[in-house]
Design an enzyme around this catalytic site. Structure first.
Site, PDB file in Angstrom:
ATOM      1  N   SER A 159       0.842  -1.197   0.000  1.00  0.00           N
ATOM      2  CA  SER A 159       0.000   0.000   0.000  1.00  0.00           C
ATOM      3  C   SER A 159       0.873   1.242   0.000  1.00  0.00           C
ATOM      4  O   SER A 159       1.976   1.239   0.571  1.00  0.00           O
ATOM      5  CB  SER A 159      -0.859  -0.008   1.267  1.00  0.00           C
ATOM      6  OG  SER A 159      -1.403   1.264   1.507  1.00  0.00           O
ATOM      7  N   TYR A 200      -2.077  -0.755  10.930  1.00  0.00           N
ATOM      8  CA  TYR A 200      -2.298  -1.315   9.598  1.00  0.00           C
ATOM      9  C   TYR A 200      -1.068  -1.067   8.709  1.00  0.00           C
ATOM     10  O   TYR A 200      -0.564  -1.983   8.041  1.00  0.00           O
ATOM     11  CB  TYR A 200      -3.548  -0.698   8.961  1.00  0.00           C
ATOM     12  CG  TYR A 200      -3.635  -0.977   7.483  1.00  0.00           C
ATOM     13  CD1 TYR A 200      -3.931  -2.250   7.022  1.00  0.00           C
ATOM     14  CD2 TYR A 200      -3.368   0.029   6.555  1.00  0.00           C
ATOM     15  CE1 TYR A 200      -3.970  -2.508   5.662  1.00  0.00           C
ATOM     16  CE2 TYR A 200      -3.414  -0.221   5.203  1.00  0.00           C
ATOM     17  CZ  TYR A 200      -3.706  -1.494   4.754  1.00  0.00           C
ATOM     18  OH  TYR A 200      -3.731  -1.740   3.413  1.00  0.00           O
ATOM     19  N   LYS A 254       1.819  -3.728   6.775  1.00  0.00           N
ATOM     20  CA  LYS A 254       2.251  -3.731   5.365  1.00  0.00           C
ATOM     21  C   LYS A 254       3.763  -3.519   5.273  1.00  0.00           C
ATOM     22  O   LYS A 254       4.448  -4.162   4.473  1.00  0.00           O
ATOM     23  CB  LYS A 254       1.495  -2.659   4.579  1.00  0.00           C
ATOM     24  CG  LYS A 254       0.020  -2.983   4.382  1.00  0.00           C
ATOM     25  CD  LYS A 254      -0.191  -4.235   3.538  1.00  0.00           C
ATOM     26  CE  LYS A 254      -1.639  -4.675   3.494  1.00  0.00           C
ATOM     27  NZ  LYS A 254      -1.800  -5.991   2.823  1.00  0.00           N
TER      28      LYS A 254
END
Ligand code: UDP
Length: 337
Positions: free
Chosen positions: A125, A149, A153
């Site tokens: 991302s 989050y 990643k």
């Protein structure tokens, strides 16, 4: 025929990529645990693909189940989507996020290794770039994470770097997505978040069908042309085709790649709302409210590398993104329910 295992195959990006891979001549085995998706997706894929999709219900955190899947199918490559993605929830449930996003990635790679499969496309991302040091973000931009989050990643990216360094037989694509919106042009599959949408486009489409009263625009005083947040929205089918291009690159060049997948264009919240009103013919009432904590004012991609190395570029514009999101939501006001 090359057979690709898609984890998180019933999700928003997974289901669209499933169709794009089939259209490109790949054979697909889908895997999902439906923890954040609906089995109805499979019915829609059957209808669109003209045949029953090959599907395995399992969690990427279940090693025995993954072994069984690799034993049943002759897998050549894996596209790993399966992950949780809500920033707010990730702060409240860090262990669930690390277990699923990091543990699930490690478990998937271990299963691949046990079965001699070393070609992997990883859903990363743009969030891994953190606070912009400059814009647009290119792939050389420094990395940092702003929330749990984002850390899942970032750690996932690093784990795969270590894996590749340990064994050059691994061919890995690190794909850094910007903001996917839109839906398959049939309107039969699309984004169907559970509960109140966190993301802008599904919130807008739910206002348009009357499921929500008005949009809250998070911040009207950013240093952007109209004061609202700017993002690089790309059509989910362009993103899906980006996965096909990345997979072909791994298979044909025998080399790994790290690349952005975005349009290179910034769009503000209000510009998106206006484009959606045009595409749908529905008014979108909104109120400007406080900034959402942790949001960046603006970011967008430098898409040059994907164009040069993958021969991939986005083909669908903001009007198409809005028209296709609307076609999906208006035909499926309650999503897959
Ligand atoms: N946004 C908004 N209202 C919402 C959801 C999002 O104004 O209900 C804004 C948000 O502040 C950001 C943009 O829309 O500027 C995109 O947010 P989204 O959550 O879709 O993606 P991300 O924050 O991950 O880029």
């Amino acid at each position: 025929m090359t057979t690709v295992l898609l984890t998180g195959a019933a999700g928003y990006i997974g289901s669209h990529t499933w169709l794009a891979l089939q259209a490109a001549g790949f054979s697909v085995v889908g895997l999902d645990d439906f923890s954040n998706s609906s089995p109805e997706v499979l019915e829609r894929l059957r209808e669109l693909g003209g045949r029953r999709p090959v599907f395995e219900r399992a969690s990427v955190t279940d090693a025995a189940a993954l072994d069984a899947v690799f034993a049943r199918h002759r897998i050549d490559a894996v596209v790993h989507f399966a992950a949780f993605k809500a920033v707010g929830e990730s702060a409240a449930q860090p262990l669930a996020y690390y277990a699923n996003n990091v543990g699930g990635l490690v478990g998937t790679c271990q299963a691949m290794q046990r079965h001699g499969v070393k070609t992997l496309v990883f859903s990363s991302s743009a969030t891994v770039y953190g606070e912009p040091k400059y814009l647009p973000y290119d792939e050389a931009h420094p990395l940092s994470a702003m929330n749990v989050y984002g850390r899942t990643k970032l750690f996932g990216e690093q784990i795969l770097r270590d894996l590749e360094a340990s064994d050059p037989a691994w061919k890995i694509a690190w794909l850094r997505y910007f903001n996917p919106v839109g839906a398959h042009e049939s309107g039969r599959i699309g984004e169907d978040p559970r509960g109140v949408p966190n993301n802008l486009m599904p919130y807008v489409t739910q206002v348009a069908v009357g499921r929500r009263e008005f949009l809250q625009v998070f911040g009207g005083d950013y240093d952007t042309p109209d004061g609202t947040g700017v993002r690089d929205y790309l059509h989910v089918m362009d993103l899906a085709e980006g996965h096909v291009a990345a997979l072909r690159y791994l298979l044909d060049h025998g080399a790994s790649i790290t690349t952005n997948l975005g349009t290179g264009q910034g769009t503000s919240v209000l510009q998106l709302v206006q484009a959606f009103e045009r595409a749908s013919g529905r008014p979108i009432p909104y109120r400007i409210v406080d900034r959402r904590p942790g949001d960046l004012p603006a970011f967008w991609a430098d898409p040059t590398l994907a164009r040069e190395r993958l021969g991939w570029r986005t083909r669908r514009d903001l009007d198409a993104m809005c028209a296709d999101s609307w076609r999906w939501q208006s035909a499926n006001p309650q999503g897959y329910a």
